[in-house]
Design an enzyme around this catalytic site. Structure first.
Site, mmCIF file in Angstrom:
data_model
loop_
_atom_site.group_PDB
_atom_site.id
_atom_site.type_symbol
_atom_site.label_atom_id
_atom_site.label_comp_id
_atom_site.label_asym_id
_atom_site.label_seq_id
_atom_site.Cartn_x
_atom_site.Cartn_y
_atom_site.Cartn_z
ATOM 1 N N TYR A 51 -31.355 -122.456 -2.284
ATOM 2 C CA TYR A 51 -30.018 -122.839 -3.144
ATOM 3 C C TYR A 51 -29.651 -121.205 -3.564
ATOM 4 O O TYR A 51 -30.029 -120.867 -4.671
ATOM 5 C CB TYR A 51 -29.373 -123.966 -3.740
ATOM 6 C CG TYR A 51 -29.460 -125.281 -3.049
ATOM 7 C CD1 TYR A 51 -29.522 -125.483 -1.632
ATOM 8 C CD2 TYR A 51 -29.930 -125.919 -3.803
ATOM 9 C CE1 TYR A 51 -29.800 -126.430 -1.110
ATOM 10 C CE2 TYR A 51 -29.843 -127.448 -3.402
ATOM 11 C CZ TYR A 51 -30.263 -127.388 -1.765
ATOM 12 O OH TYR A 51 -30.631 -128.720 -1.701
ATOM 13 N N HIS A 79 -38.863 -130.156 1.418
ATOM 14 C CA HIS A 79 -37.578 -129.429 1.978
ATOM 15 C C HIS A 79 -37.799 -129.432 3.814
ATOM 16 O O HIS A 79 -38.300 -128.429 3.943
ATOM 17 C CB HIS A 79 -36.758 -128.412 1.009
ATOM 18 C CG HIS A 79 -35.159 -128.321 1.211
ATOM 19 N ND1 HIS A 79 -34.815 -127.601 0.520
ATOM 20 C CD2 HIS A 79 -34.093 -128.940 1.701
ATOM 21 C CE1 HIS A 79 -33.858 -127.397 0.925
ATOM 22 N NE2 HIS A 79 -33.319 -128.650 1.806
#
Length: 410
Positions: free
Chosen positions: A149, A232
């Site tokens: 992010y 992830h």
């Protein structure tokens, strides 16, 4: 003792009054607590305002606050909104809360970290911190982030915010699988993140890579441990993720570097494989349990419930199409096809019949399933977070749920 106060707003002042109470100065809150208040809640019904205050002595509370500049300035501002002196009437049950000195924890809500890290548009530092403050003020105490992010920007911003908070009051999850490195040639907007540092990502699901990833995340977060680590998006590296990353996460859990381990993905098949082949305790599934897409419902949710695995549902608005299908026709991070847009607009029309915004139904829908532990909000600004919290508390009639139950495309 408990004091109940009633006053009235001037007509037309409702929105401005509520906006002011979404940003009550932190030094005023501290002063109220220091003056002896243990609880203070404001309800509103139309123009009627009801305050309920818990304190040892109301007279002492007023005396302690009377000479404080921050309180004098606040009261002067509030006097422009109200019409009549107070009386000692209490609120009826069921009125919406405008402000709480000690907001109830929203255990069913996690704040995701992509929005304030610049997903789709740049968000400056002040706006990001205001978003995090709004989430905290709303009672959100669980935060999810990832190196991905904003190329670490999300973790850095969250870390700066949490340094002023008691560690026992919040939980943080981050992710492994992408290592960051400085890259002066990194373009702005890479992976749809804007305003990010000059860093690039490389996939690494090796034992060494995921340990290094956590070490770097802890530095950016300013923490010595996290509460949850998720693998992830490992679709292209499944064998290594299961054979190396997961065992290393288990070792780090044994070392006290994390309390929980799991998987964070967009694909049901990936999540199912981890559920069936490893000892994870958390699944974060994005976009696959929504009003449009219920692919997680058939096998993933029942199997998680059977194994006692927590389920966090992200992407409840399917990248925006369920927020406003007439203006934001994106689905799964790209332009939505015509069938998706048509169905989302039909869902909007059904909701409108009952006076319910589509996004309210979309955000509340996942929590109706008993296997779902919490939803993950993608809100990245104060306005978005304020709207999301209000929407989560909006009543949705059962008749509308009955109309929406079989409208998903998958």
């Amino acid at each position: 003792m408990r004091i109940a106060l009633h006053t009235r707003l001037k007509p037309g002042a409702e929105a401005e009054y509520e906006a002011a109470h979404r940003a009550v100065p932190a030094d005023l809150v501290a002063a109220i607590r220091a003056a002896g208040a243990t609880g203070w809640t404001i309800w509103r019904s139309g123009l009627d305002l009801f305050h309920v205050i818990d304190c040892d002595s109301y007279d002492k509370l007023l005396a302690e606050l009377a000479g404080l500049p921050v309180n004098i300035a606040w009261q002067a501002r509030m006097s422009g909104f109200t019409d009549v002196p107070h009386d000692y009437s209490a609120p009826e049950a069921g009125l919406p809360v405008i402000w709480e000195l000690n907001p109830r924890p929203r255990a069913e809500v996690v704040l995701g970290g992509a929005g304030y890290a610049g997903l789709y548009r740049s968000v400056d530092e002040d706006a990001a911190q205001e978003a995090l403050k709004a989430a905290w003020a709303a009672g959100i105490r669980s935060f999810d982030t990832a190196p991905h992010y904003g190329g670490g920007l999300g973790e850095e911003r969250l870390g700066r915010f949490l340094r002023e908070r008691n560690r026992s009051e919040f939980t943080v999850s981050t992710k492994v699988g992408r290592l960051l490195y400085d890259d002066p040639d990194a373009p702005d907007g890479a992976d749809d993140f804007h305003g990010a540092p000059k860093r690039s990502r490389r996939l690494d699901y090796s034992a060494k890579g995921v340990r290094l990833s956590l070490e770097q995340s802890l530095i950016r977060l300013g923490l010595d441990r996290v509460d949850r680590m998720l693998v992830h998006d490992p679709e292209a590296h499944m064998d290594q993720a299961l054979g190396e990353a997961l065992p290393e996460l288990e070792r780090m859990r044994d070392e006290g570097l994390t309390a929980g381990i799991g998987i964070g993905v967009n694909h049901v098949e990936t999540a199912l494989r981890f559920v069936r082949e490893s000892a994870i305790d958390t699944v974060m599934i994005a976009g696959r349990y929504s009003l449009l897409d219920r692919r997680a419902e058939q096998q993933l949710l029942p199997e998680c419930a059977e194994r006692g695995i927590q389920v966090l549902v992200a992407g409840v608005l399917n990248s925006g199409v369920l927020a406003d299908p007439f203006r934001q026709a994106t689905f799964d991070y790209r332009t939505a096809d015509s069938a998706v847009v048509t169905r989302a607009r039909d869902l909007e029309r059904r909701c409108t019949k009952y006076g319910v915004p589509l996004r309210a139904a979309a955000m509340q829908f996942p929590r109706r399933h008993p296997a779902v532990t919490a939803i993950v909000l993608g809100s990245g600004t104060r306005a978005e977070i304020d709207d999301s919290i209000a929407i989560l508390d909006l009543p949705v009639p059962e008749e509308l749920w009955s109309e929406l139950v079989d409208q998903a495309l998958w």
